[in-house]
Design an enzyme around this catalytic site. Structure first.
Site, PDB file in Angstrom:
ATOM      1  N   SER A 183       0.796  -1.230   0.000  1.00 32.88           N
ATOM      2  CA  SER A 183       0.000   0.000   0.000  1.00 32.88           C
ATOM      3  C   SER A 183       0.829   1.281   0.000  1.00 32.88           C
ATOM      4  CB  SER A 183      -0.946  -0.002   1.193  1.00 32.88           C
ATOM      5  OG  SER A 183      -0.204  -0.103   2.390  1.00 32.88           O
ATOM      6  N   HIS A 211      -5.653  -4.406  -1.177  1.00 32.91           N
ATOM      7  CA  HIS A 211      -5.620  -3.322  -2.176  1.00 32.91           C
ATOM      8  C   HIS A 211      -5.730  -3.848  -3.606  1.00 32.91           C
ATOM      9  CE1 HIS A 211      -4.840   0.323   0.192  1.00 32.91           C
ATOM     10  NE2 HIS A 211      -4.192  -0.482   1.026  1.00 32.91           N
ATOM     11  N   LYS A 242     -12.135  -1.246   1.534  1.00 29.49           N
ATOM     12  CA  LYS A 242     -11.419  -0.408   0.563  1.00 29.49           C
ATOM     13  C   LYS A 242     -12.258  -0.282  -0.716  1.00 29.49           C
ATOM     14  CE  LYS A 242      -7.114  -0.798   2.904  1.00 29.49           C
ATOM     15  NZ  LYS A 242      -6.339  -1.860   3.551  1.00 29.49           N
TER      16      LYS A 242
HETATM   17  C1  PLP Z   1      -6.064  -2.139   4.920  1.00 28.03           C
HETATM   18  C2  PLP Z   1      -5.455  -3.465   5.054  1.00 28.03           C
HETATM   19  C3  PLP Z   1      -5.912  -4.372   6.006  1.00 28.03           C
HETATM   20  C4  PLP Z   1      -6.957  -4.005   7.019  1.00 28.03           C
HETATM   21  O1  PLP Z   1      -8.229  -4.073   6.492  1.00 28.03           O
HETATM   22  P1  PLP Z   1      -9.457  -3.521   7.377  1.00 28.03           P
HETATM   23  O2  PLP Z   1     -10.629  -4.175   6.788  1.00 28.03           O
HETATM   24  O3  PLP Z   1      -9.439  -2.046   7.256  1.00 28.03           O
HETATM   25  O4  PLP Z   1      -9.198  -3.961   8.773  1.00 28.03           O
HETATM   26  C5  PLP Z   1      -5.331  -5.611   6.048  1.00 28.03           C
HETATM   27  N1  PLP Z   1      -4.351  -5.967   5.201  1.00 28.03           N
HETATM   28  C6  PLP Z   1      -3.872  -5.098   4.274  1.00 28.03           C
HETATM   29  C7  PLP Z   1      -2.786  -5.549   3.367  1.00 28.03           C
HETATM   30  C8  PLP Z   1      -4.408  -3.834   4.170  1.00 28.03           C
HETATM   31  O5  PLP Z   1      -3.942  -2.974   3.266  1.00 28.03           O
END
Ligand code: PLP
Length: 395
Positions: A183, A211, A242
């Site tokens: 990310s 992502h 996301k």
């Molecule tokens: C954002 C993210 C998470 C967390 O996801 P949430 O649903 O916001 O808890 C987990 N793993 C990765 C790789 C992320 O980018």
């Protein structure tokens, strides 16, 4: 006056403040659309993970409202006692079909999905091979498992293989785990190569596609689809928070594993089920994406347009191959000043510095979205150009 026994906390907070690492929360008073209200100001949103604009999509909102009327606001039970709603099961079927996997388990968040999935699969006497830049939730899930953690160099299957050769013989079984899309830089794990190594040594495989879903692959089916590795990765972790625009996590993959996690995953056994409203909105998100690739296509068109224009302006936009667009600035103070000036000019884009990214690699991270129009993108570009010239970043 701070109590004596808590004085150490004040010291720690002061230290954060002095080193410029103290987090200040911004207050949002709108949906995370193309434009949003942040600290009372209307600004262009280049900051959230609302890749497809689904967070305030009419169909998702309608589904959530209808679910509240039918089911109330909270399940008041964990999934394994009395909290499994028909909606949860419908979502699990739909997300499994969307991702072309055998089965899926819906949990409260992507963060918890890693904590739910890793400890049942490996424990004391086992080993986890983990990419150096893996997400915090993978790191925490791995730690909770009490398996030995061996870190391999970022996106480096040769280093992975060397470490597997060296360490695997000392352990009962092994798991390799990687982020799909990283990310901070927007780069993508070499999943095909990682799979080859895992196959050669009989490792279990896990990828966190947070992502990648809604972004990569056909119509946003994710990183496994992008690499054509269907049926090969044992576990795909995902999030609905996301691109899908809602909240909740998913553990998708082989049926035997998902069935086992229904018995063993602690966040599933000991924490309340996700609400009906959120679940219904997730179902609507999958429906929208299953029906058309229009939003995903627009996301990529916006990404290409913005990145090309930024390069033409003379900005260094790193090595990203996804809609995550780092604007490399180097110095953290410069990055923060850049972000502040953009905000003055009506553009919301966050500065990221150490420890989120390595020292000397501070940046502004632009998150592109299908919600942005051509006009929005041009507005953002104009402001980047203005602030970039003012601060001597571009000529
Ligand atoms: C954002 C993210 C998470 C967390 O996801 P949430 O649903 O916001 O808890 C987990 N793993 C990765 C790789 C992320 O980018």
């Amino acid at each position: 006056m701070t109590e004596k026994k808590l004085a150490w906390i004040q010291d720690a907070m002061d230290e954060l403040e002095e080193s410029g690492l103290l987090i200040h929360l911004r207050t949002i008073e709108s949906p995370p659309g193309a434009w949003m209200v942040v600290d009372g100001k209307r600004v262009l949103n280049l900051c959230t993970n609302n890749y497809l604009g689904l967070a305030d999509h009419p169909r998702l909102k309608a589904a959530a409202k209808e679910a509240v009327d039918r089911y109330g606001v909270g399940p008041t039970a964990v999934r394994t006692i009395a909290g499994t709603l028909a909606l949860h099961q419908e979502l699990e079927r739909k997300v499994a079909a969307f991702k072309k996997v055998e089965d899926a388990l819906y949990v409260q968040s992507g963060f918890l999905a890693n904590q739910a999935a890793i400890p049942p699969l490996v424990g004391k006497g086992d080993v986890i091979f983990s990419d150096r830049l893996n997400h915090a939730s993978i790191i925490d899930g791995a730690r909770l498992s009490r398996a030995k953690i061996i870190v391999y160099e970022h996106c480096d299957p040769h280093d992975l293989e060397a470490k597997v050769k060296e360490h695997l013989p000392d352990y009962r079984r092994g798991l390799v785990v990687t982020d799909g899309v990283f990310s901070m830089d927007g780069d993508v794990a070499p999943l095909d190569k990682i799979y080859e190594v895992a196959e050669r040594y009989g490792l279990m495989t896990m990828v966190d596609d947070a992502h990648g879903e809604g972004v990569l692959g056909e119509g946003g089916r994710g990183i496994v689809d992008h690499f054509g590795l269907h049926g090969k990765f044992d576990v795909e972790i995902g999030t609905f928070s996301k691109a899908f625009g809602v909240v909740g996590g998913v553990i998708a993959g082989k049926k035997i594993i998902v069935d086992y996690l229904r018995q063993k995953a602690r966040p599933f056994l000991f924490s309340n089920a996700v609400t009906a409203a959120d679940t219904a909105a997730c179902i609507a998100a999958i429906d929208v994406l299953s029906e058309s690739t229009e939003l995903v296509d627009r996301l990529w068109a916006n990404t290409d347009y913005f990145k090309t224009a930024m390069k033409e302006l003379g900005f260094d936009v790193g090595q990203s191959v996804t809609p995550i667009t780092p604007v490399m600035l180097g110095d953290v103070k410069l990055a923060k000043q850049f972000s502040r000036r953009l905000f003055d000019e009506g553009v919301f884009a966050m500065a990221l510095g150490y420890p989120t990214v390595p020292k000397g690699l501070a940046r502004i991270r632009v998150m592109l979205s299908a919600a942005l129009t051509q006009e929005d993108l041009d507005f953002g570009l104009e402001k980047f150009a203005k602030v970039g010239r003012e601060l001597g970043v571009i000529a």
